[in-house]
Design an enzyme around this catalytic site. Sequence first.
Site, PDB file in Angstrom:
ATOM      1  N   CYS A   1      43.999  40.697  35.144  1.00  0.00           N
ATOM      2  CA  CYS A   1      42.930  41.399  35.860  1.00  0.00           C
ATOM      3  C   CYS A   1      42.940  42.859  35.441  1.00  0.00           C
ATOM      4  O   CYS A   1      44.007  43.476  35.364  1.00  0.00           O
ATOM      5  CB  CYS A   1      43.173  41.284  37.361  1.00  0.00           C
ATOM      6  SG  CYS A   1      41.961  42.173  38.358  1.00  0.00           S
TER       7      CYS A   1
ATOM      8  N   HIS B   1      37.468  34.010  39.621  1.00  0.00           N
ATOM      9  CA  HIS B   1      38.198  35.281  39.655  1.00  0.00           C
ATOM     10  C   HIS B   1      37.277  36.412  40.137  1.00  0.00           C
ATOM     11  O   HIS B   1      37.655  37.203  41.003  1.00  0.00           O
ATOM     12  CB  HIS B   1      38.761  35.564  38.257  1.00  0.00           C
ATOM     13  CG  HIS B   1      39.534  36.838  38.129  1.00  0.00           C
ATOM     14  ND1 HIS B   1      40.876  36.868  37.811  1.00  0.00           N
ATOM     15  CD2 HIS B   1      39.155  38.131  38.266  1.00  0.00           C
ATOM     16  CE1 HIS B   1      41.288  38.130  37.776  1.00  0.00           C
ATOM     17  NE2 HIS B   1      40.247  38.920  38.033  1.00  0.00           N
ATOM     18  N   GLU B   2      36.072  36.474  39.557  1.00  0.00           N
ATOM     19  CA  GLU B   2      35.159  37.576  39.907  1.00  0.00           C
ATOM     20  C   GLU B   2      34.601  37.424  41.323  1.00  0.00           C
ATOM     21  O   GLU B   2      34.470  38.406  42.051  1.00  0.00           O
ATOM     22  CB  GLU B   2      34.021  37.675  38.886  1.00  0.00           C
ATOM     23  CG  GLU B   2      34.472  37.947  37.451  1.00  0.00           C
ATOM     24  CD  GLU B   2      35.460  39.098  37.310  1.00  0.00           C
ATOM     25  OE1 GLU B   2      35.384  40.072  38.082  1.00  0.00           O
ATOM     26  OE2 GLU B   2      36.335  39.015  36.428  1.00  0.00           O
TER      27      GLU B   2
ATOM     28  N   HIS C   1      37.052  38.597  43.834  1.00  0.00           N
ATOM     29  CA  HIS C   1      37.049  40.060  43.996  1.00  0.00           C
ATOM     30  C   HIS C   1      36.058  40.480  45.086  1.00  0.00           C
ATOM     31  O   HIS C   1      36.303  41.436  45.822  1.00  0.00           O
ATOM     32  CB  HIS C   1      36.614  40.736  42.684  1.00  0.00           C
ATOM     33  CG  HIS C   1      37.737  41.060  41.749  1.00  0.00           C
ATOM     34  ND1 HIS C   1      38.808  41.857  42.098  1.00  0.00           N
ATOM     35  CD2 HIS C   1      37.946  40.712  40.450  1.00  0.00           C
ATOM     36  CE1 HIS C   1      39.628  41.979  41.057  1.00  0.00           C
ATOM     37  NE2 HIS C   1      39.133  41.290  40.048  1.00  0.00           N
TER      38      HIS C   1
HETATM   39 ZN    ZN Z   1      40.033  40.989  38.228  1.00  0.00          ZN
END
Ligand code: ZN
Length: 215
Positions: free
Chosen positions: A126, A168-169, A172
Amino acid sequence: MATPSDRAPLAEQVEQLLATEGPLAIVAAGEPVLRRPTERFDGQLDPALLARFVEALRITMHAAPGVGLAAPQVGVPLRIAVIEDPAPVPEEVRLARGRVPQPFRVLVNPSYEPVGSARAAFFEGCLSVPGYQAVVARPAEVRLTCEDEQGHAVDEVVTGWPARIVQHETDHLDGMLYLDRAELRSLSSNQAVAEYWAQPAPGEAAKALGFRLPG
Ligand code: ZN
């Protein structure tokens, strides 16, 4: 719901960010903005400002370089992310990880849900946790629902490495980091990954470092 009174601060924050040319600064783990939920995008930025913001995210992602970037990573608590992966990897890695090229796209108000029960475990990293990678077991296939930057609805099934990037995004945007889902014993410096764990799959790393893989 955004009202005129709470629209201004976000638009103003973005205008200020964009006042400087070039890639934006990426915030690192420990910044509260990475741990807070984001506001759904609801016109807080007018179309011209949204387009400039998306372009800045794209430039920042390329410069890093990375294959995805979420608005909170540049300090903006909005439910927007960009992804793009040219996937310059050897054939064996492409096959093992499903790392196929992902064209540039904007995810506005994304969410995902697993499709089926298959999971895939690989090292990931990341831009907000520089220097390290860890193995994360994630659903191998997800249903992505979002809008694109023109506001058109998107509803599609994503597999392989693009499914990992989408998860993953989107995480966030819910105040999560990949470390929250990682096998912490797999945590490795980028140097150690390059030196020892460059194999297509993390089986040897699991044995040597003492963590479990799904299935
Ligand atoms: Zn990330």
